[in-house]
Scaffold this motif. Structure first.
Motif, short mmCIF file in Angstrom:
data_model
loop_
_atom_site.label_atom_id
_atom_site.label_comp_id
_atom_site.label_asym_id
_atom_site.label_seq_id
_atom_site.Cartn_x
_atom_site.Cartn_y
_atom_site.Cartn_z
N GLY A 31 16.15 5.66 -4.45
CA GLY A 31 16.69 5.53 -3.10
C GLY A 31 17.42 4.21 -2.87
O GLY A 31 18.22 4.10 -1.94
N ARG A 32 17.17 3.24 -3.74
CA ARG A 32 17.86 1.94 -3.59
C ARG A 32 19.22 1.93 -4.28
O ARG A 32 19.95 0.94 -4.20
N ALA A 33 19.59 3.03 -4.95
CA ALA A 33 20.84 3.05 -5.73
C ALA A 33 22.08 2.68 -4.93
O ALA A 33 22.93 1.92 -5.43
N PRO A 34 22.25 3.16 -3.68
CA PRO A 34 23.46 2.78 -2.95
C PRO A 34 23.56 1.29 -2.66
O PRO A 34 24.65 0.77 -2.37
N HIS A 35 22.42 0.59 -2.72
CA HIS A 35 22.40 -0.84 -2.41
C HIS A 35 22.41 -1.70 -3.67
O HIS A 35 22.51 -2.92 -3.58
N ALA A 36 22.28 -1.07 -4.85
CA ALA A 36 22.13 -1.83 -6.10
C ALA A 36 23.44 -2.49 -6.51
O ALA A 36 24.52 -1.97 -6.25
N ARG A 37 23.31 -3.62 -7.16
CA ARG A 37 24.44 -4.33 -7.73
C ARG A 37 24.19 -4.47 -9.22
O ARG A 37 23.32 -5.23 -9.65
N GLY A 38 24.92 -3.71 -10.03
CA GLY A 38 24.70 -3.76 -11.47
C GLY A 38 23.34 -3.20 -11.83
O GLY A 38 22.82 -2.29 -11.17
N ASN A 39 22.75 -3.75 -12.87
CA ASN A 39 21.44 -3.28 -13.36
C ASN A 39 20.31 -4.21 -12.98
O ASN A 39 19.31 -4.33 -13.70
N HIS A 40 20.48 -4.91 -11.87
CA HIS A 40 19.43 -5.83 -11.45
C HIS A 40 18.16 -5.06 -11.09
O HIS A 40 18.22 -4.00 -10.47
N PRO A 41 16.99 -5.58 -11.49
CA PRO A 41 15.73 -4.91 -11.12
C PRO A 41 15.49 -5.00 -9.62
O PRO A 41 16.12 -5.80 -8.91
N LEU A 42 14.58 -4.16 -9.14
CA LEU A 42 14.23 -4.20 -7.72
C LEU A 42 13.66 -5.56 -7.35
O LEU A 42 12.92 -6.17 -8.12
N THR A 43 14.00 -5.99 -6.16
CA THR A 43 13.41 -7.23 -5.66
C THR A 43 11.99 -6.95 -5.18
O THR A 43 11.56 -5.80 -5.06
N ALA A 44 11.26 -8.02 -4.88
CA ALA A 44 9.90 -7.87 -4.37
C ALA A 44 9.91 -7.09 -3.06
O ALA A 44 9.04 -6.25 -2.81
N ARG A 45 10.93 -7.36 -2.23
CA ARG A 45 11.04 -6.62 -0.97
C ARG A 45 11.24 -5.13 -1.22
O ARG A 45 10.66 -4.28 -0.54
N GLU A 46 12.11 -4.79 -2.19
CA GLU A 46 12.38 -3.39 -2.47
C GLU A 46 11.16 -2.70 -3.06
O GLU A 46 10.90 -1.53 -2.75
N ARG A 47 10.41 -3.38 -3.89
CA ARG A 47 9.18 -2.78 -4.44
C ARG A 47 8.18 -2.51 -3.32
O ARG A 47 7.50 -1.49 -3.31
N GLU A 48 8.10 -3.42 -2.36
CA GLU A 48 7.21 -3.23 -1.23
C GLU A 48 7.70 -2.07 -0.36
O GLU A 48 6.90 -1.28 0.17
N LEU A 49 9.01 -1.94 -0.23
CA LEU A 49 9.60 -0.84 0.53
C LEU A 49 9.21 0.50 -0.11
O LEU A 49 8.84 1.45 0.59
N CYS A 50 9.28 0.57 -1.43
CA CYS A 50 8.88 1.80 -2.15
C CYS A 50 7.39 2.09 -1.95
O CYS A 50 7.00 3.24 -1.74
N ARG A 51 6.60 1.04 -2.03
CA ARG A 51 5.15 1.25 -1.87
C ARG A 51 4.82 1.79 -0.49
O ARG A 51 4.02 2.73 -0.35
N ARG A 52 5.45 1.22 0.53
CA ARG A 52 5.17 1.68 1.89
C ARG A 52 5.65 3.10 2.12
O ARG A 52 5.00 3.89 2.81
N ALA A 53 6.79 3.46 1.54
CA ALA A 53 7.29 4.82 1.68
C ALA A 53 6.36 5.81 1.00
O ALA A 53 6.09 6.90 1.53
N MET A 54 5.85 5.47 -0.18
CA MET A 54 4.91 6.36 -0.88
C MET A 54 3.61 6.48 -0.11
O MET A 54 3.02 7.57 -0.04
N ASP A 55 3.15 5.40 0.49
CA ASP A 55 1.96 5.47 1.33
C ASP A 55 2.20 6.38 2.53
O ASP A 55 1.36 7.22 2.88
N ARG A 56 3.34 6.22 3.16
CA ARG A 56 3.67 6.98 4.37
C ARG A 56 3.70 8.47 4.07
O ARG A 56 3.25 9.29 4.88
N LEU A 57 4.21 8.87 2.90
CA LEU A 57 4.33 10.29 2.54
C LEU A 57 3.16 10.78 1.70
O LEU A 57 3.19 11.90 1.17
#
Length: 281
Positions: A106-132
């Motif tokens: 889901g972060r693909a539209p915001h990605a720049r190159g092959n940079h790994p997810l930031t700490a914020r993005e990892r937390e965003l994924c965790r919260r979305a998985m918890d929510r669903l």
């Protein structure tokens, strides 16, 4: 988040013609910020086709979809993907990715190159998985999931996109009752701008602030569920008889469908021969 009544998405004279047939016919619809707008109608009424134009899987034959007043076709696909996330009926995840990897896409539209997810993005994924309710599946392959589990993973992926607009085509497909209620309750209170197609009129009445009824590609009625979902409209558009009653707690309209008894349910005639209870001697 608290939404306003400013329009985010507008469908202006939207038409889609295929093989000489109008699948969507001059559809006008506004989706206000922070509101949930539901498309309802029989099979083949044009709901999914209209949504495909909004998330740019289909180009309309005429008319336009506007995002904040700008024609979507004037935007780069990447730019519109940062604002609009979609869950489609054709969503497939055939690659052997883990749930965590699929959600991170889901972060693909915001990605720049092959940079790994930031700490914020990892937390965003965790919260979305918890929510669903899929965090416990994070390391599982999506190929091993049930249809309902996979559906929740795909909704989590859409949320991670951080869209301003969620476009959902039958989001409750495959979900059990608990997860249907949880998902729609979340959408109702999220403050996100949501355009969704739903088959279940009772769910639509509960979650949508505005309901647009389509029939043969045309808009038949649009407004608050209490104004739109009347026995007369349900009979005209869906061809069934229904009694509309207020929900005892929320007051929103709920439909009780009238089922005619089938011939097998009719009482047996006194003249009808009785079935033998055993073999003849």
């Amino acid at each position: 988040m608290v939404g306003t009544d400013s329009t985010v998405v507008s469908l202006r004279g939207l038409s889609v013609v295929a093989a000489g047939r109008a699948l969507v016919d001059r559809l006008h619809l506004d989706v206000p910020a922070g509101r949930v707008v539901g498309l309802v109608g029989p099979n083949g009424s044009g709901k999914s086709t209209a949504l495909r134009c909004v998330y740019r899987a289909l180009r309309p034959t005429s008319g336009a979809v506007l995002l904040d007043g700008a024609d979507l076709t004037s935007l780069k696909l990447r730019d519109s993907a940062r604002s609009i996330a979609a869950l489609t009926q054709e969503s497939h995840t055939e690659l052997d990715f883990t749930v965590e990897e699929v959600v991170a896409l889901g972060r693909a539209p915001h990605a720049r190159g092959n940079h790994p997810l930031t700490a914020r993005e990892r937390e965003l994924c965790r919260r979305a998985m918890d929510r669903l309710d899929v965090a416990h599946l994070a390391d599982r392959s999506v190929l091993t999931l049930s249809g309902g589990e996979r559906q929740r993973v795909l909704v989590a992926r859409a949320l991670v996109q951080e869209p301003r607009v969620l476009v959902l085509d039958e989001p409750t497909n495959h979900l059990d009752v608990r997860h249907q209620v949880e998902l729609l309750s979340f959408l109702h209170g999220s403050g996100l701008t949501v355009l969704t197609a739903l088959h279940d009129l009772n769910l639509a009445a509960q979650v949508c602030g505005r309901v647009a009824v389509l029939s043969s590609g045309r808009l038949v009625a649009c407004g608050a569920p209490a104004e739109i979902l009347t026995p007369e409209l349900v009979r005209k558009v869906f061809g069934v008889d229904a009694t509309v009653v207020p929900h005892p707690r929320t007051g929103v309209p709920q439909l009780l469908y009238d089922f005619a008894p089938s011939p097998s349910d009719a009482p047996a005639s006194a003249d009808a021969p009785a079935l033998a209870e055993g073999p003849h001697s």
